[in-house]
Scaffold this motif. Structure first.
Motif, short mmCIF file in Angstrom:
data_model
loop_
_atom_site.label_atom_id
_atom_site.label_comp_id
_atom_site.label_asym_id
_atom_site.label_seq_id
_atom_site.Cartn_x
_atom_site.Cartn_y
_atom_site.Cartn_z
N ARG A 245 3.11 7.10 4.66
CA ARG A 245 2.00 6.36 5.27
C ARG A 245 2.44 5.31 6.28
O ARG A 245 1.65 4.93 7.15
CB ARG A 245 1.18 5.68 4.17
CG ARG A 245 0.44 6.68 3.28
CD ARG A 245 0.03 6.06 1.95
NE ARG A 245 -0.70 6.99 1.12
CZ ARG A 245 -0.14 7.95 0.39
NH1 ARG A 245 1.18 8.10 0.41
NH2 ARG A 245 -0.87 8.77 -0.33
N PRO A 398 3.61 -3.95 3.39
CA PRO A 398 2.69 -5.06 3.08
C PRO A 398 3.43 -6.30 2.56
O PRO A 398 4.41 -6.20 1.82
CB PRO A 398 1.78 -4.47 1.99
CG PRO A 398 1.85 -2.99 2.19
CD PRO A 398 3.25 -2.72 2.65
N CYS A 419 8.00 0.80 -2.81
CA CYS A 419 6.62 0.37 -3.04
C CYS A 419 6.50 -0.67 -4.16
O CYS A 419 5.39 -1.11 -4.48
CB CYS A 419 5.71 1.57 -3.33
SG CYS A 419 3.97 1.28 -2.92
N ARG A 446 -4.64 -5.34 -2.60
CA ARG A 446 -4.40 -4.68 -1.31
C ARG A 446 -3.73 -3.32 -1.51
O ARG A 446 -4.10 -2.32 -0.88
CB ARG A 446 -3.52 -5.55 -0.42
CG ARG A 446 -4.23 -6.78 0.15
CD ARG A 446 -3.26 -7.57 1.02
NE ARG A 446 -3.87 -8.81 1.53
CZ ARG A 446 -3.23 -9.71 2.26
NH1 ARG A 446 -1.95 -9.52 2.57
NH2 ARG A 446 -3.85 -10.80 2.69
N ARG A 450 -5.26 0.73 -0.98
CA ARG A 450 -4.64 1.74 -0.12
C ARG A 450 -4.19 2.97 -0.89
O ARG A 450 -3.65 3.91 -0.31
CB ARG A 450 -3.43 1.14 0.60
CG ARG A 450 -3.76 -0.01 1.54
CD ARG A 450 -2.52 -0.44 2.29
NE ARG A 450 -2.74 -1.60 3.14
CZ ARG A 450 -1.84 -2.10 3.98
NH1 ARG A 450 -0.65 -1.52 4.08
NH2 ARG A 450 -2.11 -3.14 4.73
N TYR A 452 -1.84 2.84 -3.27
CA TYR A 452 -0.43 2.69 -3.62
C TYR A 452 -0.28 2.34 -5.10
O TYR A 452 -1.16 1.68 -5.68
CB TYR A 452 0.23 1.57 -2.81
CG TYR A 452 0.24 1.75 -1.31
CD1 TYR A 452 -0.14 2.96 -0.71
CD2 TYR A 452 0.64 0.72 -0.48
CE1 TYR A 452 -0.12 3.12 0.66
CE2 TYR A 452 0.67 0.87 0.91
CZ TYR A 452 0.28 2.07 1.47
OH TYR A 452 0.30 2.23 2.83
#
Length: 490
Positions: A245, A398, A419, A446, A450, A452
Motif C-alpha cells: 500500500r 504513518p 506495520c 488510523r 486503513r 492495517y
C-alpha cells in the motif's frame, strides 16, 4: 520448471558431463526425473560442489509392458465406448486440481502442455464431463491416472490403461510407468494388467532447490495467505500490508515455490556493510524447506551482518525454525548474538481502546525535519546508524506526534516496516500529561481505518510500556516471544 533426463553406463563419464558448464545450468531450478537411484550420490556430489541445494523425492518403481499380448483387456460395451475420448484444454483445471503434485500455476502449465501435445484418454459422464482419465508424460511414461471418488469401483482405470497401452503400442511408443513405492493400489492394478518390473531397479526424482521472488499481485496474494497463520505470521504479514500500500525501502520477498509456499523470506537490500536496522523476516510452516532455503547462498549471505527476527517459546525452549537457523549458523561457523526479546501485543478491536480525551492537544504527523530529534532519543540508535531506517519510517509510514505551543514535537509514535507501532517517546519535561495514551489511541484508530493490523513489540524488561499497552486494550499470546538475532554482530 526445467526437466532433465539422463542415462549412462559409465559413472566417471557421467561425472565429467555433469561438470561441463554447458551440460546443465545449475543456477536454475530443474528436475531430473526417473533416474537410476544408484546415481544419487554422484548427483549430490556435483550439486554440493556447485553450492546448489538438492533433494531426493520418493523412490518409484518402474513397471513396463514387455509385450502387448501380456495386456489384460477388459470388455467395453458400446455405451461406455461412446463416453471415451481424449482430454482437451477445457479440462486443464480439473486435472490440475486433482493431481497430487498440482493445484498451482506450475501444475497448470504442465497439464496444459501434456494435454496439448501428448496422448490422453478419459471417460466422461452423461453431461460430457471427464470422471476418469490417464495421460502420457513428456518422457513417454503413463501417468496422472485418476478417477473422481464418486465414480470409483466401476473398472474405469483398467479400461483407460488398456486403451492407452494399445494406442501407444500401435504408434510404436514404449509402454511403461513410474509408481511411488507407497502406492500399493496403483502397483497392484498395473501388475494385474500385465505390467512387470525389475525388482533390482529403483528410480527416483532429483531436483535443485531454488526460490521465486514475488512481485505485483503475487505480493497481495501472499498477504492474504499469511492472514491464515496469524498471530505467528504477524511480522511478515504486517510487512506485506505496508509494502502493498505504501512506498518503502526496497526489499526482496522470496518464497520456496508459488503459489502454495512453505517459506517466505523478506530480505532487505543493504546499502552498506553494517546496515544494523534492516531486519530479515522469516515465516515457515515447513522446517525442512526452511533449512534448504536459508542454506542457499543466493537467499541468505551468511558472510555479512544480518539481523533475523524469530519466534521463541516463553519457557526458553526454541521453536523448530529457531533451532534450524541456529544450526545453520553453527555449521557455517557464523557467530549469532541475541539482541532483544519482546512481547508481541495485539489490538484485536479498536472498541477495546479506552476513552481518551484529546481536547486541547495539538496532533500532527512527523516530517523529515524531525529526523535528528527522533534518532537522538531512540535507545537503539548509535550515532547516525539508524537515520536511514527512521527516515524511511517518517517519509513513508504513518506517524503521530504531539506539538507544543511552538509547533515542535514533544511526544511521538511511529510505524515500522513490519506495520508494528513503536519508538513511542515523550520528552522528559512533558511526561505525566497522558500524551502516550493519546498517541496510541490515535494511531490505532488510523491504522485500523486503513485495514492495517495494530500491534507492537515491547522488550521483556520494559514493564512500564507493557502495562501501558495492556491498559489500552492490547493483549498478547503468552506462549511466545519475538526474538531478534544478529549474525556476524560485533
Amino acid at each position: 520448471m526445467k526437466k532433465v533426463t539422463l542415462f549412462s553406463t559409465n559413472e566417471e563419464v557421467l561425472r565429467k558431463v555433469l561438470k561441463e558448464e554447458n551440460a546443465i545450468d545449475w543456477s536454475t531450478y530443474f528436475l531430473i526425473g526417473g533416474f537410476d537411484i544408484s546415481y544419487a550420490p554422484l548427483l549430490r556430489e556435483v550439486s554440493a560442489e556447485r553450492d546448489v541445494n538438492s533433494r531426493g523425492y520418493t523412490l518409484v518403481r518402474l513397471l513396463y509392458l514387455p509385450d502387448i499380448t501380456c495386456l489384460l483387456m477388459p470388455e467395453v460395451d458400446s455405451e461406455l465406448q461412446s463416453r471415451i475420448s481424449s482430454l482437451n484444454l477445457s479440462h486443464v483445471e480439473l486435472v490440475n486440481t486433482t493431481w497430487k503434485f498440482g493445484g498451482n500455476e506450475q501444475g497448470h502449465r504442465n497439464i496444459k502442455n501434456l494435454i496439448s501435445n501428448f496422448p490422453s484418454c478419459c471417460i466422461s459422464d452423461n453431461q460430457g464431463q471427464p470422471v476418469s482419465w490417464i495421460m502420457m508424460y513428456d518422457y513417454c511414461a503413463l501417468g496422472i491416472l485418476y478417477t473422481l471418488p464418486e465414480h470409483r469401483g466401476k473398472g474405469y482405470a483398467k479400461v483407460l490403461v488398456s486403451i492407452m497401452t494399445k494406442n501407444l503400442h500401435a504408434e510404436g511408443y514404449p509402454v511403461y510407468c513410474f509408481i511411488e513405492e507407497d502406492n500399493t493400489v496403483s502397483y497392484t492394478l498395473f501388475k494385474n494388467m500385465g505390467f512387470i518390473e525389475d525388482a533390482s531397479y529403483r528410480a527416483a526424482c532429483f531436483h535443485t532447490f531454488t526460490m521465486e521472488q514475488l512481485t505485483g499481485d503475487q505480493l497481495k496474494i501472499a498477504e492474504i495467505e499469511l492472514r491464515r497463520y496469524l498471530p505467528r505470521s504477524h511480522q511478515v504479514y504486517g510487512f506485506l500490508v505496508i509494502r502493498n500500500r505504501l512506498k518503502s525501502d526496497p526489499v526482496d520477498v522470496l518464497v520456496d515455490k508459488w503459489p502454495k509456499f512453505n517459506v517466505i523470506v523478506c530480505r532487505p537490500q543493504y546499502k552498506q556493510e553494517f546496515d544494523f536496522f534492516k531486519d530479515t523476516l522469516l515465516f515457515t510452516n515447513d522446517e525442512t524447506t526452511l533449512k534448504e532455503m536459508i542454506n542457499n547462498a543466493s537467499v541468505i549471505d551468511w558472510s555479512k551482518y544480518l539481523c533475523i527476527v524469530l519466534t521463541a517459546c516463553v519457557q526458553g525452549t526454541s521453536l523448530p525454525h529457531m533451532e534450524i537457523v541456529k544450526a545453520v549458523a553453527s555449521e557455517k561457523k557464523v557467530p549469532i548474538t541475541k539482541l532483544a526479546v519482546c512481547h508481541m501485543m495485539i489490538l484485536e478491536d479498536v472498541s477495546n481502546l479506552p476513552f481518551i480525551d484529546c481536547s486541547g492537544i495539538s496532533l500532527s504527523s512527523l516530517n523529515e525535519t524531525h529526523l535528528n530529534l527522533v534518532n537522538q532519543t531512540w535507545k537503539f540508535a548509535k550515532n547516525q546508524e539508524a537515520t536511514g531506517m527512521i527516515h524511511n519510517m517518517i517519509a513513508n509510514f504513518p506517524s503521530c506526534c504531539v506539538l507544543d505551543a511552538e509547533g515542535k514535537p514533544v511526544s511521538w509514535i511511529l510505524t515500522y516496516a513490519s506495520c508494528a507501532v513503536g519508538m513511542l517517546y515523550t520528552l522528559p519535561e512533558h511526561r505525566g500529561k497522558g500524551y502516550a495514551k493519546v498517541l496510541i489511541s490515535t494511531m490505532a484508530k488510523r491504522l485500523k481505518a486503513r485495514g492495517y493490523p495494530v500491534y507492537c513489540f515491547i522488550e521483556e524488561e520494559n514493564k512500564v510500556s507493557y502495562q501501558l499497552f495492556k491498559s489500552m486494550g492490547f493483549s498478547e499470546d503468552p506462549s511466545h516471544r519475538e526474538t531478534w538475532f544478529g549474525l556476524n554482530y560485533f
